[in-house]
Scaffold this active site. Structure first.
Site, mmCIF file in Angstrom:
data_model
loop_
_atom_site.group_PDB
_atom_site.id
_atom_site.type_symbol
_atom_site.label_atom_id
_atom_site.label_comp_id
_atom_site.label_asym_id
_atom_site.label_seq_id
_atom_site.Cartn_x
_atom_site.Cartn_y
_atom_site.Cartn_z
ATOM 1 C CD GLU A 30 -7.992 -5.120 4.278
ATOM 2 O OE1 GLU A 30 -7.536 -4.051 3.830
ATOM 3 O OE2 GLU A 30 -7.325 -5.912 4.958
ATOM 4 C CE LYS A 78 4.646 6.782 8.699
ATOM 5 N NZ LYS A 78 3.491 7.220 9.513
ATOM 6 C CB CYS A 106 -4.229 -7.727 8.232
ATOM 7 S SG CYS A 106 -3.236 -8.496 9.498
ATOM 8 C CD GLU A 111 4.135 -9.512 7.032
ATOM 9 O OE1 GLU A 111 3.059 -10.076 6.784
ATOM 10 O OE2 GLU A 111 5.213 -10.129 7.167
#
Ligand code: NAD
Length: 514
Positions: free
Chosen positions: A358, A156, A262, A228
């Protein structure tokens, strides 16, 4: 192969619709898993080799598609996505057969005469759910790892960067059966419906928030999940580095894919005595950069992919400015344009969002430190733990600091480099997730690692089987003391005690209790 769970092709304006097709997708995937079990590893790797060739041949068209969905610079699409995919496919071709081959393991002396093995078998059907920042890489690499290990895959993509039809076309050209890998398009509701089908494993890459939702949903069915997730990765620069190289590394590490990675450098710690000259070298480096969604590869930094991420960057920038940070570059950004200029930010404090959360944008927050102990403490003072980089000529110091960092990977005198090696496992700790993929560890994470112990057929009765008697208890105890004691003659004594025990065990089994 394509299974659209929404009736429209996905666009940034796609609305959520009910999910009807997840169970049909999984029914096909499970049936295909049985047929794939008959396809040996060399035949699976041969498909991956064909896929590598197709990707290489069609690279320019793929770069066009990546740029179309993400707004990256052409260089970012080619270097971070296409090269990474080819490199990982090539690694699997060369190493997967060996990594997945059965292994003879040591058999302890107490099990003398037997052999021990591990077999690496497929799990069944793996659900891969991916984010929007590396839509091509995050599609092909997990698919290829799961498939190399013999699993069928339901993939997906993110609804923001679906690359509609591309993965199916490439796999089809590489000779994949359409049900070995199916692509299920749609948003989070589609993802949740796929999770509900109880895959044999979920491999999720995305935000920490969504990772927690998926983990909670998967827990109800005891489905294993690999996560992750996000990061706030530190780069630590000591005072003995080559300034120009470290500044160039910082600029690339913070700004590649417009900072939407990331493992981007999100906190840049620079030692006091070089802080001024390093800051200047970094500003010079950034000032030279070209920003554009280019058509010929002649641009460094592209655009942001989504408006919601632009908003997060704007919030962090506003917060930093309100708390007194200085913008050495990019101060003129209007707060809404997707072409966010790279921002070198000075005067950053640890109560600013830009230093703690982040950001996922082209921001470089500079923070001073004085001692090794101090920087280790502040670098570790984060809920995240994905990767880090440590820069120093003194390799002993760099290794010491790298060991002290609570992260899943460290690059020494380089940046975002651990993930550049397809043989190294990748993953994080703390709120950056758990599990490892890529490399041999990663392949095994897509396997049922089956333990096998082989004995000969014979009339022999094992010493640990029934009947238990007082005499067997005494002999077993003596054997144990000899085996695990510290006497220099322990092995010889163990052999004698073992022989007596074995003789007795077989006698008592045949004749019954005496
Ligand atoms: P996201 O969590 O919003 O979405 C990721 C995927 O999950 C998408 O496909 C989305 O449709 C799907 N999803 C959303 N809700 C779901 C649900 N309830 N059930 C199942 N699926 C659901 O993340 P994003 O914004 O697409 O990606 C950015 C994040 O990904 C950042 O935090 C970044 O750090 C992280 N990321 C991590 C890595 C890594 O390897 N650690 C790599 C790339 C990106």
């Amino acid at each position: 192969m394509t299974e659209r769970t929404e009736s429209e092709p996905e666009t940034n304006s796609a609305k959520e619709r009910p999910v009807h097709r997840a169970s049909a997708i999984f029914a096909r995937a499970r049936a295909a898993a049985e047929s794939l079990a008959g396809v040996p590893v060399h035949a699976r790797l041969e498909r991956l080799a064909r896929l590598r060739k197709v990707v290489l041949e069609r690279r320019e068209a793929i770069v066009d598609r990546i740029q179309g969905d993400t707004g990256k610079s052409r260089g970012d699409a080619l270097i971070s996505e296409i090269f990474g995919v080819l490199d990982n496919l090539a690694w699997l071709e060369s190493h997967a057969a060996k990594a997945l081959h059965e292994r003879k393991q040591q058999t302890p002396i107490a099990l003398m005469g037997k052999t021990s093995w591990t077999w690496y078998e497929p799990l069944g059907t793996v659900l891969v759910i991916s984010p929007w920042n590396y839509p091509f890489y995050q599609a092909i690499v997990p698919i290829a790892c799961a498939f190399a290990a013999g699993n069928t895959v339901v993939y997906k993509p993110s609804e923001w960067t679906p690359l509609t039809g591309l993965v199916e076309d490439l796999l089809n050209a590489a000779g994949f059966d359409p049900n070995w890998v199916q692509v299920a398009y749609g948003d989070g509701a589609v993802g949740a419906a796929l999770v509900e089908q109880g895959p044999d494993k979920i491999f999720f890459t995305g935000s920490t928030r969504t990772g927690k939702l998926i983990l909670a949903q998967a827990a109800t069915q005891l489905v294993p999940v690999e996560l992750e997730l996000g990061g706030k990765d530190p780069m630590i620069v000591f005072d003995d580095v080559d300034l120009r190289r470290a500044a160039a590394g910082a600029a690339w590490g913070a700004l590649t894919t417009t900072g939407q990675s990331c493992t981007s450098v999100e906190r840049l710690y620079v030692q006091d005595s070089i802080y001024g000259p390093f800051r200047q070298a970094l500003v010079d480096e950034v000032a030279r950069m070209v920003q554009q969604v280019d058509s010929d590869g002649d641009a460094d930094v592209g655009a942001m992919t989504t408006d919601f991420q632009v908003k997060i960057v704007a919030d962090h920038v506003d917060d930093a400015r309100a708390k007194g940070a200085t913008f050495l570059t990019g101060a003129d950004w209007d707060g809404t344009s997707k072409l966010i200029p790279p921002m070198v930010i000075d005067g950053v404090r640890d109560d600013m969002l830009i230093a703690t959360e982040e950001t996922f944008g082209p921001t470089i927050p500079l923070i001073r430190f004085s001692t090794e102990e101090e920087v280790v403490q502040i670098a570790n003072d984060s809920p995240y733990g994905l990767t880090a980089s440590v820069w120093s000529k003194d390799l002993e110091r760099a290794r010491r600091v790298s060991r002290a960092l609570r992260v899943g990977g460290v690059s020494i005198n380089n940046v975002m480099a651990t993930e550049a090696n397809p043989g190294l496992p990748f993953g994080g700790v703390k709120q950056s997730g758990f599990g490892r993929y890529k490399g041999e560890h990663g392949l095994h994470a897509f396997c049922n690692i089956k333990s096998v112990l082989v004995d000969k057929d014979s009339a022999k009765i094992e010493a640990n089987w029934f009947p238990y008697t007082a005499e067997k208890y005494r002999l077993f105890s003596a054997m144990m003391v000899n085996l695990f004691g510290d006497s220099p003659l322990r092995l010889a004594r163990f052999a004698l005690a073992g022989l007596s025990l074995e003789r007795y065990a077989n006698r008592v089994a045949k004749r019954g209790r005496e």
